[in-house]
Design an enzyme around this catalytic site. Sequence first.
Site, PDB file in Angstrom:
ATOM      1  N   ASN A   6     -20.860  11.265 -24.913  1.00 10.65           N
ATOM      2  CA  ASN A   6     -21.059   9.863 -24.536  1.00 10.65           C
ATOM      3  C   ASN A   6     -21.999   9.129 -25.482  1.00 10.65           C
ATOM      4  N   TYR A  54     -13.754  11.781  -5.777  1.00 13.33           N
ATOM      5  CA  TYR A  54     -12.549  11.331  -6.493  1.00 13.33           C
ATOM      6  C   TYR A  54     -11.687  12.518  -6.923  1.00 13.33           C
ATOM      7  N   ARG A  84     -25.356  10.308 -13.006  1.00 11.81           N
ATOM      8  CA  ARG A  84     -24.383  10.342 -11.900  1.00 11.81           C
ATOM      9  C   ARG A  84     -24.596  11.655 -11.128  1.00 11.81           C
ATOM     10  N   ALA A 137      -3.945   4.879  -7.273  1.00 11.57           N
ATOM     11  CA  ALA A 137      -5.073   5.722  -6.848  1.00 11.57           C
ATOM     12  C   ALA A 137      -6.343   4.880  -6.849  1.00 11.57           C
ATOM     13  N   ASP A 178       0.847  -1.195   0.000  1.00 14.81           N
ATOM     14  CA  ASP A 178       0.000   0.000   0.000  1.00 14.81           C
ATOM     15  C   ASP A 178       0.883   1.246   0.000  1.00 14.81           C
ATOM     16  N   THR A 222      -5.186  14.069 -13.060  1.00 13.58           N
ATOM     17  CA  THR A 222      -6.327  14.067 -13.975  1.00 13.58           C
ATOM     18  C   THR A 222      -6.791  15.474 -14.316  1.00 13.58           C
ATOM     19  N   ASP A 223      -7.445  15.611 -15.470  1.00 13.31           N
ATOM     20  CA  ASP A 223      -8.034  16.913 -15.824  1.00 13.31           C
ATOM     21  C   ASP A 223      -9.231  17.253 -14.928  1.00 13.31           C
ATOM     22  N   GLU A 224      -9.763  16.259 -14.223  1.00 11.62           N
ATOM     23  CA  GLU A 224     -10.950  16.519 -13.400  1.00 11.62           C
ATOM     24  C   GLU A 224     -10.687  17.478 -12.245  1.00 11.62           C
ATOM     25  N   ARG A 245     -16.300  13.924 -23.056  1.00 17.04           N
ATOM     26  CA  ARG A 245     -14.992  13.572 -22.523  1.00 17.04           C
ATOM     27  C   ARG A 245     -13.967  13.726 -23.650  1.00 17.04           C
ATOM     28  N   LYS A 285      -7.844  13.814  -5.816  1.00 15.02           N
ATOM     29  CA  LYS A 285      -6.723  13.969  -6.762  1.00 15.02           C
ATOM     30  C   LYS A 285      -6.183  15.401  -6.722  1.00 15.02           C
ATOM     31  N   GLN A 339     -19.364  -0.724 -21.934  1.00 10.43           N
ATOM     32  CA  GLN A 339     -20.332  -0.833 -23.027  1.00 10.43           C
ATOM     33  C   GLN A 339     -19.898  -1.887 -24.047  1.00 10.43           C
TER      34      GLN A 339
HETATM   35  P1  NAD Z   1      -6.938   1.937 -12.031  1.00 10.27           P
HETATM   36  O1  NAD Z   1      -8.031   1.999 -11.036  1.00 10.27           O
HETATM   37  O2  NAD Z   1      -7.125   1.091 -13.259  1.00 10.27           O
HETATM   38  O3  NAD Z   1      -5.589   1.439 -11.328  1.00 10.27           O
HETATM   39  C1  NAD Z   1      -5.188   1.922 -10.090  1.00 10.27           C
HETATM   40  C2  NAD Z   1      -4.125   0.965  -9.550  1.00 10.27           C
HETATM   41  O4  NAD Z   1      -3.695   1.472  -8.276  1.00 10.27           O
HETATM   42  C3  NAD Z   1      -4.640  -0.448  -9.297  1.00 10.27           C
HETATM   43  O5  NAD Z   1      -3.707  -1.377  -9.762  1.00 10.27           O
HETATM   44  C4  NAD Z   1      -4.782  -0.529  -7.789  1.00 10.27           C
HETATM   45  O6  NAD Z   1      -4.617  -1.847  -7.273  1.00 10.27           O
HETATM   46  C5  NAD Z   1      -3.665   0.391  -7.349  1.00 10.27           C
HETATM   47  N1  NAD Z   1      -3.888   0.930  -6.005  1.00 10.27           N
HETATM   48  C6  NAD Z   1      -5.043   1.439  -5.485  1.00 10.27           C
HETATM   49  N2  NAD Z   1      -4.857   1.817  -4.207  1.00 10.27           N
HETATM   50  C7  NAD Z   1      -3.532   1.574  -3.930  1.00 10.27           C
HETATM   51  C8  NAD Z   1      -2.746   1.765  -2.777  1.00 10.27           C
HETATM   52  N3  NAD Z   1      -3.248   2.285  -1.650  1.00 10.27           N
HETATM   53  N4  NAD Z   1      -1.444   1.401  -2.822  1.00 10.27           N
HETATM   54  C9  NAD Z   1      -0.917   0.860  -3.955  1.00 10.27           C
HETATM   55  N5  NAD Z   1      -1.640   0.637  -5.072  1.00 10.27           N
HETATM   56  C10 NAD Z   1      -2.924   1.001  -5.065  1.00 10.27           C
HETATM   57  O7  NAD Z   1      -6.629   3.436 -12.429  1.00 10.27           O
HETATM   58  P2  NAD Z   1      -6.090   4.047 -13.796  1.00 10.27           P
HETATM   59  O8  NAD Z   1      -7.245   4.389 -14.653  1.00 10.27           O
HETATM   60  O9  NAD Z   1      -4.986   3.197 -14.316  1.00 10.27           O
HETATM   61  O10 NAD Z   1      -5.494   5.434 -13.250  1.00 10.27           O
HETATM   62  C11 NAD Z   1      -4.133   5.531 -12.851  1.00 10.27           C
HETATM   63  C12 NAD Z   1      -3.825   6.954 -12.474  1.00 10.27           C
HETATM   64  O11 NAD Z   1      -4.090   7.812 -13.581  1.00 10.27           O
HETATM   65  C13 NAD Z   1      -4.693   7.490 -11.334  1.00 10.27           C
HETATM   66  O12 NAD Z   1      -3.894   8.319 -10.544  1.00 10.27           O
HETATM   67  C14 NAD Z   1      -5.761   8.302 -12.032  1.00 10.27           C
HETATM   68  O13 NAD Z   1      -6.215   9.335 -11.197  1.00 10.27           O
HETATM   69  C15 NAD Z   1      -4.985   8.843 -13.200  1.00 10.27           C
HETATM   70  N6  NAD Z   1      -5.758   9.174 -14.398  1.00 10.27           N
HETATM   71  C16 NAD Z   1      -6.608   8.270 -14.953  1.00 10.27           C
HETATM   72  C17 NAD Z   1      -7.273   8.569 -16.146  1.00 10.27           C
HETATM   73  C18 NAD Z   1      -8.189   7.579 -16.822  1.00 10.27           C
HETATM   74  O14 NAD Z   1      -8.844   7.940 -17.805  1.00 10.27           O
HETATM   75  N7  NAD Z   1      -8.280   6.338 -16.371  1.00 10.27           N
HETATM   76  C19 NAD Z   1      -7.073   9.826 -16.726  1.00 10.27           C
HETATM   77  C20 NAD Z   1      -6.206  10.746 -16.115  1.00 10.27           C
HETATM   78  C21 NAD Z   1      -5.539  10.405 -14.963  1.00 10.27           C
HETATM   79  O1  DAU Z   2     -10.934  12.788 -17.096  1.00  6.46           O
HETATM   80  C1  DAU Z   2     -10.076  11.843 -16.556  1.00  6.46           C
HETATM   81  C2  DAU Z   2     -10.863  10.854 -15.725  1.00  6.46           C
HETATM   82  O2  DAU Z   2     -11.534  10.004 -16.642  1.00  6.46           O
HETATM   83  C3  DAU Z   2      -9.981  10.046 -14.778  1.00  6.46           C
HETATM   84  O3  DAU Z   2      -9.426  10.908 -13.832  1.00  6.46           O
HETATM   85  C4  DAU Z   2     -10.776   8.952 -14.084  1.00  6.46           C
HETATM   86  O4  DAU Z   2      -9.907   8.131 -13.313  1.00  6.46           O
HETATM   87  C5  DAU Z   2     -11.451   8.097 -15.137  1.00  6.46           C
HETATM   88  O5  DAU Z   2     -12.272   7.117 -14.524  1.00  6.46           O
HETATM   89  C6  DAU Z   2     -12.305   8.975 -16.051  1.00  6.46           C
HETATM   90  O6  DAU Z   2     -13.411   9.560 -15.311  1.00  6.46           O
HETATM   91  P1  DAU Z   2     -14.893   9.626 -15.921  1.00  6.46           P
HETATM   92  O7  DAU Z   2     -15.836   9.731 -14.806  1.00  6.46           O
HETATM   93  O8  DAU Z   2     -14.944  10.630 -17.021  1.00  6.46           O
HETATM   94  O9  DAU Z   2     -14.933   8.164 -16.617  1.00  6.46           O
HETATM   95  P2  DAU Z   2     -16.082   7.044 -16.720  1.00  6.46           P
HETATM   96  O10 DAU Z   2     -15.567   5.998 -17.654  1.00  6.46           O
HETATM   97  O11 DAU Z   2     -16.581   6.617 -15.399  1.00  6.46           O
HETATM   98  O12 DAU Z   2     -17.271   7.823 -17.447  1.00  6.46           O
HETATM   99  C7  DAU Z   2     -17.065   8.483 -18.694  1.00  6.46           C
HETATM  100  C8  DAU Z   2     -18.372   9.194 -19.047  1.00  6.46           C
HETATM  101  O13 DAU Z   2     -19.377   8.217 -19.336  1.00  6.46           O
HETATM  102  C9  DAU Z   2     -18.948  10.029 -17.925  1.00  6.46           C
HETATM  103  O14 DAU Z   2     -19.601  11.156 -18.489  1.00  6.46           O
HETATM  104  C10 DAU Z   2     -19.994   9.108 -17.273  1.00  6.46           C
HETATM  105  C11 DAU Z   2     -20.490   8.320 -18.446  1.00  6.46           C
HETATM  106  N1  DAU Z   2     -20.929   6.913 -18.204  1.00  6.46           N
HETATM  107  C12 DAU Z   2     -20.098   6.098 -17.490  1.00  6.46           C
HETATM  108  C13 DAU Z   2     -20.439   4.791 -17.295  1.00  6.46           C
HETATM  109  C14 DAU Z   2     -19.551   3.849 -16.504  1.00  6.46           C
HETATM  110  C15 DAU Z   2     -22.101   6.469 -18.767  1.00  6.46           C
HETATM  111  O15 DAU Z   2     -22.853   7.211 -19.426  1.00  6.46           O
HETATM  112  N2  DAU Z   2     -22.441   5.149 -18.574  1.00  6.46           N
HETATM  113  C16 DAU Z   2     -21.665   4.295 -17.853  1.00  6.46           C
HETATM  114  O16 DAU Z   2     -22.024   3.108 -17.713  1.00  6.46           O
END
Ligand code: NAD
Ligand code: DAU
Length: 336
Positions: free
Chosen positions: A246, A147, A270, A79, A57, A120-122, A211, A151, A191
């Site tokens: 979406n 979330y 959401r 994360a 961790d 993240t951009d969020e 997005r 971040k 999806q």
């Molecule tokens: P993910 O949820 O797929 O993976 C997260 C990983 O972190 C997992 O392997 C999990 O086991 C590990 N983890 C969680 N808690 C932990 C802890 N306490 N100690 C050690 N490991 C831990 O996430 P992702 O989509 O790969 O995102 C990775 C990073 O990128 C995150 O910081 C997220 O905020 C950022 N990010 C994601 C997106 C996106 O679209 N997915 C976009 C921009 C930034």
């Molecule tokens: O912008 C970067 C972020 O993108 C990352 O920081 C996050 O870790 C990553 O999960 C993602 O966040 P979103 O909330 O944008 O992603 P998600 O895939 O959950 O949803 C994308 C969009 O689709 C959002 O507008 C919600 C919508 N959605 C999501 C799901 C799961 C649906 O309409 N139906 C769904 O079933």
Amino acid sequence: MRVLVTGGAGFIGSNFVLRTLATRPDVELTVLDKFTYAANPRTLEPVADRLRVVKGDIADADAVDPLVAGADLVVNFAAESHNDNSLRDPSVFVQTNVVGTSVLLEAVRRHDVKLHHISTDEVYGDLDLDDPSKFTESTPYNPSSPYSSTKASSDLLVRAWVRSFGVRATLSNCSNNYGPYQHVEKLIPRQITNVLTGLRPKVYGDGRNVRDWIHVDDHNDAVWTIIDKGVDGETYLIGADGEVDNLTVVKTILRLLGRPEDAFDFVTDRPGHDRRYAIDSTRLRTELGWTPRYTDFESGLSATIDWYRDHSDWWAPSKDDVEASYAKTQRPLSAP
Ligand code: NAD
Ligand code: DAU
């Protein structure tokens, strides 16, 4: 170079590990991952003899300290990453994203090791659909969800450790990633796998939320560009001009899988749902020379669909649990 990759068994982290193994023979990798529900142990199995994987961790200082001491660079992907989960139980988001980052920061400070923090951009909140502007490095932080606020907190901690203690760190804030090895809870894999298993895709609210999609390999190439050329203490936004709403994403998935484009359901929105994200990545492109390679979203999506079709053994074990969990809160809506 000895690189410690935290969260290296998750979606973006594992793609980073696989890409680094393929392109950077000079890098020695260690992964530190808690192996939460979001990590799939199968992802790194084929390369297990080419890196060290530690289950632990990032918030556990005793586990973190020796690993950081033995590294030249830490890349922090670890994360809790899913907005919907953060609305159900925010506490683990505070623990991992805020406390965990602070533990990593103390370790890199102690051992004078460089950090690249993935964000993240969020953190910037959202934009209106008709707003022509995009996020830049100077946009004020205004996160909406548990979330994104954790971040944002982690980013502020990194900036404070840079300024107060002289920690060597860079930060990047990226838009929505897609590609292989993404958990089926997220929009695109959910999806695709819904269609593949005979379920109808589920669209939140009116489906007009936008997005800014980027292929995970483009994100990870940008991360290496920042590690190689970025300036300590600076933040770089990563995005590939991939704004899509979406509804279009879901209809494209249905069409590419040979189904009617209206074969989806609208479900409850959401809470606090961010309307639109859009990244201006001029700084990364002009100062560091990065450009994305995946500029055609539909062909990247098509390749991603092929990957999920060919790897049902990877995602099927978690599919039922994810859908059962969503079914507890999401109700069908009639089309808006
Ligand atoms: P993910 O949820 O797929 O993976 C997260 C990983 O972190 C997992 O392997 C999990 O086991 C590990 N983890 C969680 N808690 C932990 C802890 N306490 N100690 C050690 N490991 C831990 O996430 P992702 O989509 O790969 O995102 C990775 C990073 O990128 C995150 O910081 C997220 O905020 C950022 N990010 C994601 C997106 C996106 O679209 N997915 C976009 C921009 C930034
Ligand atoms: O912008 C970067 C972020 O993108 C990352 O920081 C996050 O870790 C990553 O999960 C993602 O966040 P979103 O909330 O944008 O992603 P998600 O895939 O959950 O949803 C994308 C969009 O689709 C959002 O507008 C919600 C919508 N959605 C999501 C799901 C799961 C649906 O309409 N139906 C769904 O079933």
